[in-house]
Design a protein around this motif. Structure first.
Motif, short mmCIF file in Angstrom:
data_model
loop_
_atom_site.label_atom_id
_atom_site.label_comp_id
_atom_site.label_asym_id
_atom_site.label_seq_id
_atom_site.Cartn_x
_atom_site.Cartn_y
_atom_site.Cartn_z
N ASP A 1 0.94 -1.06 -0.22
CA ASP A 1 0.16 -0.15 -0.14
C ASP A 1 1.03 1.28 -0.01
O ASP A 1 2.09 1.21 0.10
N ASP A 2 0.20 2.40 0.10
CA ASP A 2 1.01 3.70 -0.25
C ASP A 2 1.55 4.24 1.06
O ASP A 2 2.11 5.40 0.88
N THR A 3 1.49 3.44 2.10
CA THR A 3 2.36 3.98 3.18
C THR A 3 3.70 3.45 3.13
O THR A 3 4.59 3.87 3.93
N CYS A 4 4.26 2.78 2.04
CA CYS A 4 5.56 2.25 1.99
C CYS A 4 6.53 3.60 2.04
O CYS A 4 6.20 4.62 1.52
N ILE A 5 7.50 3.28 2.71
CA ILE A 5 8.57 4.46 2.94
C ILE A 5 9.79 4.19 2.03
O ILE A 5 10.84 4.84 2.33
N ALA A 6 9.69 3.11 1.38
CA ALA A 6 10.85 2.62 0.30
C ALA A 6 12.13 2.40 0.83
O ALA A 6 13.23 2.88 0.70
N ASP B 1 12.63 -11.40 -5.52
CA ASP B 1 11.99 -12.38 -6.60
C ASP B 1 10.44 -11.73 -6.79
O ASP B 1 9.69 -11.91 -7.72
N VAL B 2 9.96 -11.20 -5.70
CA VAL B 2 8.69 -10.68 -5.90
C VAL B 2 8.49 -9.28 -5.63
O VAL B 2 7.54 -8.57 -6.24
N PHE B 3 9.34 -8.53 -4.84
CA PHE B 3 9.15 -6.96 -4.71
C PHE B 3 10.33 -6.31 -5.39
O PHE B 3 11.49 -6.81 -5.54
N GLU B 4 10.03 -5.29 -5.67
CA GLU B 4 10.82 -4.32 -6.43
C GLU B 4 10.65 -2.90 -6.05
O GLU B 4 9.60 -2.59 -5.60
N LEU B 5 11.58 -1.77 -6.06
CA LEU B 5 11.35 -0.53 -5.75
C LEU B 5 11.53 0.36 -6.99
O LEU B 5 12.02 0.29 -8.01
N GLU B 6 10.47 1.14 -6.96
CA GLU B 6 10.07 1.97 -8.23
C GLU B 6 9.99 3.35 -7.67
O GLU B 6 8.95 3.69 -7.05
N ILE C 1 8.58 4.12 -3.78
CA ILE C 1 7.65 3.01 -3.46
C ILE C 1 7.93 1.71 -3.86
O ILE C 1 8.50 1.67 -4.89
N ALA C 2 7.62 0.68 -3.06
CA ALA C 2 7.78 -0.60 -3.48
C ALA C 2 6.64 -1.33 -4.18
O ALA C 2 5.49 -0.69 -3.89
N SER C 3 6.97 -2.30 -5.06
CA SER C 3 5.69 -3.06 -5.52
C SER C 3 5.79 -4.17 -6.13
O SER C 3 7.09 -4.75 -5.68
N VAL C 4 4.80 -5.07 -6.25
CA VAL C 4 4.91 -6.45 -6.52
C VAL C 4 5.19 -6.54 -7.76
O VAL C 4 4.62 -5.82 -8.71
#
Ligand code: SF4
Length: 61
Positions: A7-12, A22-27, A30-33
């Motif tokens: 969700d958008d509470t991510c602080i990167a 393998d599942v998460f990446e930082l863009e 914010i991180a995303s799946v």
């Protein structure tokens, strides 16, 4: 897992990417799946969710 989201509470902070790249990446800030992520990596996904300092990672088994 049937569903994983960030969700958008991510602080990167990058912790989830370190634990389960393998599942998460930082863009940007914010991180995303990742598209096509291997959601069978249950233990790593749960570990990443529990390690997230702001509880931004949500999943359904
Ligand atoms: S561990 Fe949480 S706060 Fe850190 S990058 Fe991942 S989702 Fe964002």
């Amino acid at each position: 897992m049937t569903k994983v989201s960030v969700d958008d509470t991510c602080i990167a902070c990058g912790t989830c990417v370190e634990i389960c790249p393998d599942v998460f990446e930082l863009e940007g800030d914010i991180a995303s799946v990742k598209n096509g992520a291997d959601l069978s990596l249950d233990e790593k996904i749960i570990e990443a969710a529990e390690a997230c300092p702001v509880e931004s990672i949500h999943y359904e088994k």
